[in-house]
Design a protein around this motif. Structure first.
Motif, PDB file in Angstrom:
ATOM      1  N   LYS A   1       0.824  -1.218   0.000  1.00  0.00           N
ATOM      2  CA  LYS A   1       0.000   0.000   0.000  1.00  0.00           C
ATOM      3  C   LYS A   1       0.854   1.263   0.000  1.00  0.00           C
ATOM      4  O   LYS A   1       0.707   2.138  -0.877  1.00  0.00           O
ATOM      5  CB  LYS A   1      -0.937   0.003   1.208  1.00  0.00           C
ATOM      6  CG  LYS A   1      -1.810   1.244   1.293  1.00  0.00           C
ATOM      7  CD  LYS A   1      -2.736   1.187   2.500  1.00  0.00           C
ATOM      8  CE  LYS A   1      -3.613   2.433   2.589  1.00  0.00           C
ATOM      9  NZ  LYS A   1      -4.515   2.387   3.771  1.00  0.00           N
TER      10      LYS A   1
ATOM     11  N   ASN B   1       1.524   4.039  -3.032  1.00  0.00           N
ATOM     12  CA  ASN B   1       1.216   5.466  -2.847  1.00  0.00           C
ATOM     13  C   ASN B   1       2.445   6.341  -3.054  1.00  0.00           C
ATOM     14  O   ASN B   1       2.336   7.510  -3.450  1.00  0.00           O
ATOM     15  CB  ASN B   1       0.650   5.702  -1.446  1.00  0.00           C
ATOM     16  CG  ASN B   1      -0.740   5.103  -1.275  1.00  0.00           C
ATOM     17  OD1 ASN B   1      -1.449   4.874  -2.254  1.00  0.00           O
ATOM     18  ND2 ASN B   1      -1.127   4.848  -0.034  1.00  0.00           N
TER      19      ASN B   1
ATOM     20  N   GLN C   1      -9.958  -8.298   2.268  1.00  0.00           N
ATOM     21  CA  GLN C   1      -9.427  -7.093   2.896  1.00  0.00           C
ATOM     22  C   GLN C   1      -8.006  -7.186   3.411  1.00  0.00           C
ATOM     23  O   GLN C   1      -7.317  -6.177   3.517  1.00  0.00           O
ATOM     24  CB  GLN C   1     -10.346  -6.669   4.053  1.00  0.00           C
ATOM     25  CG  GLN C   1     -11.735  -6.296   3.603  1.00  0.00           C
ATOM     26  CD  GLN C   1     -12.579  -5.724   4.728  1.00  0.00           C
ATOM     27  OE1 GLN C   1     -12.059  -5.054   5.624  1.00  0.00           O
ATOM     28  NE2 GLN C   1     -13.871  -5.969   4.701  1.00  0.00           N
TER      29      GLN C   1
ATOM     30  N   ASP D   1     -11.346  -5.723  -1.997  1.00  0.00           N
ATOM     31  CA  ASP D   1     -11.488  -4.459  -1.264  1.00  0.00           C
ATOM     32  C   ASP D   1     -10.165  -3.702  -1.144  1.00  0.00           C
ATOM     33  O   ASP D   1     -10.039  -2.793  -0.310  1.00  0.00           O
ATOM     34  CB  ASP D   1     -12.061  -4.731   0.135  1.00  0.00           C
ATOM     35  CG  ASP D   1     -13.477  -5.295   0.073  1.00  0.00           C
ATOM     36  OD1 ASP D   1     -14.185  -5.000  -0.899  1.00  0.00           O
ATOM     37  OD2 ASP D   1     -13.857  -6.044   0.999  1.00  0.00           O
ATOM     38  N   ILE D   2      -9.167  -4.082  -1.949  1.00  0.00           N
ATOM     39  CA  ILE D   2      -7.858  -3.413  -1.908  1.00  0.00           C
ATOM     40  C   ILE D   2      -7.743  -2.514  -3.143  1.00  0.00           C
ATOM     41  O   ILE D   2      -7.492  -2.987  -4.253  1.00  0.00           O
ATOM     42  CB  ILE D   2      -6.710  -4.450  -1.913  1.00  0.00           C
ATOM     43  CG1 ILE D   2      -6.887  -5.464  -0.778  1.00  0.00           C
ATOM     44  CG2 ILE D   2      -5.364  -3.750  -1.821  1.00  0.00           C
ATOM     45  CD1 ILE D   2      -6.834  -4.862   0.619  1.00  0.00           C
ATOM     46  N   PRO D   3      -7.934  -1.202  -2.971  1.00  0.00           N
ATOM     47  CA  PRO D   3      -7.954  -0.297  -4.137  1.00  0.00           C
ATOM     48  C   PRO D   3      -6.686  -0.363  -4.983  1.00  0.00           C
ATOM     49  O   PRO D   3      -6.762  -0.363  -6.213  1.00  0.00           O
ATOM     50  CB  PRO D   3      -8.124   1.088  -3.495  1.00  0.00           C
ATOM     51  CG  PRO D   3      -8.779   0.819  -2.178  1.00  0.00           C
ATOM     52  CD  PRO D   3      -8.221  -0.493  -1.715  1.00  0.00           C
ATOM     53  N   TYR D   4      -5.513  -0.427  -4.336  1.00  0.00           N
ATOM     54  CA  TYR D   4      -4.266  -0.380  -5.095  1.00  0.00           C
ATOM     55  C   TYR D   4      -3.946  -1.694  -5.815  1.00  0.00           C
ATOM     56  O   TYR D   4      -2.985  -1.772  -6.586  1.00  0.00           O
ATOM     57  CB  TYR D   4      -3.088   0.024  -4.194  1.00  0.00           C
ATOM     58  CG  TYR D   4      -2.851  -0.906  -3.023  1.00  0.00           C
ATOM     59  CD1 TYR D   4      -2.042  -2.045  -3.149  1.00  0.00           C
ATOM     60  CD2 TYR D   4      -3.407  -0.647  -1.780  1.00  0.00           C
ATOM     61  CE1 TYR D   4      -1.811  -2.893  -2.074  1.00  0.00           C
ATOM     62  CE2 TYR D   4      -3.184  -1.491  -0.710  1.00  0.00           C
ATOM     63  CZ  TYR D   4      -2.377  -2.605  -0.860  1.00  0.00           C
ATOM     64  OH  TYR D   4      -2.153  -3.444   0.214  1.00  0.00           O
TER      65      TYR D   4
ATOM     66  N   GLN E   1      -6.354  -3.222  -7.654  1.00  0.00           N
ATOM     67  CA  GLN E   1      -7.280  -3.316  -8.786  1.00  0.00           C
ATOM     68  C   GLN E   1      -6.515  -3.145 -10.101  1.00  0.00           C
ATOM     69  O   GLN E   1      -5.643  -2.284 -10.229  1.00  0.00           O
ATOM     70  CB  GLN E   1      -8.386  -2.269  -8.666  1.00  0.00           C
ATOM     71  CG  GLN E   1      -9.172  -2.343  -7.368  1.00  0.00           C
ATOM     72  CD  GLN E   1      -9.636  -3.757  -7.040  1.00  0.00           C
ATOM     73  OE1 GLN E   1     -10.316  -4.396  -7.832  1.00  0.00           O
ATOM     74  NE2 GLN E   1      -9.262  -4.253  -5.866  1.00  0.00           N
TER      75      GLN E   1
END
Length: 444
Positions: free
Chosen positions: A293, A297, A356, A375-378, A380
């Motif tokens: 994560k 970012n 998650q 449920d992990i946006p990064y 996708q």
């Protein structure tokens, strides 16, 4: 008269039938009321369960957030009278037990179960699982069978609650920088090493490393290799299979510029360098999505493909590798401990973990794979299916002294990679030291 008698008899029979029906209906109502009363009594009793606090040794720990999500909150909903106190592993289970600590539950990697066996904490949970209606058939047999390797009688010392999955992660920016095509699913180690040669170079004062395999034992797992025989505790490294592992390592580390500057990074340092320094083009390792994560970012442009395979062994990665939750032999609250295990390995909690956390589940429920990392946006848009295109190699029993043995082998692996010892010398001397060390430990 005869006609009158027949009418009278008919009336009597009719009244008897009516009475019988009324009695039957009354009996049925009484039985229903009794059932309701019994169910109500059970519900009341459930609400009046004596509160109990269980100590869980977290050999495999989670963040406080994940403990709440995957254990404390689901447990509170179903069994509000049970509280679990998470005990960090500190210096290890032996140190804690020696200091007087007692435990009802534990979590641990299956390869480290020997640490718990040494202090007498493991016990067959099969009868307790049966008593608590925990169906072992919900779990992939690969993982249950691997657990049975730890017992002469095929006992099951705990239940798997997550399994490992390997992948080859790559930094897209490095490949783009040097105009090299990205890795693809299904590559062998030889093909991966050839690709690594094209992206191992220095540019703008920065050294880029083409391929990092994390450490020696990670390379050995697809061949189902152990350092020590799990039953005899004799070393098993001076053989052709381990030579094959060292040859793969030699192939990647003979690439000019691919050996890390810090020799300590030869065994495990690649993950941090891939995420933080972003100078590794390809990293072959276990599931690290839950750790990516911050790196994402901060600009890490990553994706993943299938873990490289040995020639002649397509679609095989790693070894059966998973974490276990079990009730301890010394617990005085076995029933409550099993209820915790029931909740922690339930479909509901396992799906939460898959979506998650995210970690692959050992359950055979197909939804676990379908919804992995949902449920992990990064994550996708990443090649998540790469995790599930390969299967793990069977896992033999690990020795109770696995961690000690691993540290010894790593020392000789490093000497070989750095050119201080040739392959045959490194493996021969490693085997000699391993047998000597284990002999000393078993005499204590």
């Amino acid at each position: 008269m005869r006609k009158f008698g027949i009418i009278l008899l008919s009336s009597i029979l009719t009244l008897s039938m009516i009475a019988g029906c009324n009695q039957g209906q009354q009996a049925a109502e009484n039985h229903t009321d009794s059932g309701k009363s019994e169910a109500g009594a059970k519900e009341a009793a459930k609400g009046k369960e004596e509160p109990v606090t269980l100590n869980l040794f977290a050999g495999q720990d989670l963040s406080d957030e994940l403990w709440n999500l995957l254990l404390h909150e689901p447990l509170k909903k179903k069994y509000p009278y049970i509280t679990v106190n998470i005990v960090k592993k500190g210096k290890g289970i032996q140190d804690l037990v020696a200091g007087g600590a007692s435990f009802d539950l534990y979590t641990e990697l299956q390869g480290y179960l020997g640490n718990l066996m040494q202090v007498g904490l493991v016990e067959d949970i099969t009868p307790y699982a049966k008593a608590n209606n925990i169906d072992l058939n919900r779990f992939d047999p690969l993982y249950i069978n691997a657990l049975k390797e730890y017992s002469e009688k095929g006992e099951v010392y705990g239940l798997p609650y997550y399994r490992q999955a390997n992948a080859l992660y790559y930094n897209k920016d490095i490949f783009d920088k040097f105009g090299v095509p990205y890795p693809k699913d299904g590559m062998t180690w030889e093909e991966t090493i050839e690709l690594a040669k094209k992206v191992t170079r220095q540019d703008g004062g920065i050294q880029y490393y083409g391929l990092d395999p994390e450490h020696a034992t990670r390379l050995a797992f697809p061949l189902s290799l152990v350092i020590l025989n799990g039953r005899t505790n004799k070393a098993e490294v001076n053989n052709d299979q381990w030579r094959r592992v060292f040859q793969v390592a030699q192939g990647m580390y003979s690439i000019p510029g691919n050996i890390p500057k810090k020799t300590t990074d030869l065994n495990g340092g690649g993950i941090v360098r891939f995420m933080k320094e972003r100078n590794i083009a390809m990293l072959a390792t276990i599931n690290i999505i839950d750790r990516l994560k911050d790196a994402t970012n901060e600009g890490l442009n990553w994706d993943m493909v299938q873990y490289p395979s040995y020639s002649g062994m397509p679609n095989v990665y790693g070894m059966v590798d998973f974490a276990v939750i079990g009730a301890t032999k010394t617990s005085k609250h076995k029933d409550a401990a099993m209820k915790v295990i029931e909740v922690f390995t339930s479909d509901e909690v396992q799906l939460l973990a898959s979506r998650q956390r995210p970690v692959p589940s050992p359950l055979i429920n197909p939804e676990m794979q379908k919804q992995f990392a949902a449920d992990i946006p990064y994550a996708q848009g990443k090649n998540i299916p790469a995790f599930f295109k390969s299967t793990p190699a069977p896992a033999p029993r690990f020795s109770d002294y696995y961690t000690t043995a691993r540290d010894i082998l790593n020392k000789y692996y490093d000497d070989f990679v750095l050119g201080k010892k040739d392959m045959n010398t490194a493996l021969r001397e490693a085997e000699e030291e391993l047998n000597q060390k284990i002999s000393e430990l078993t005499k204590k």
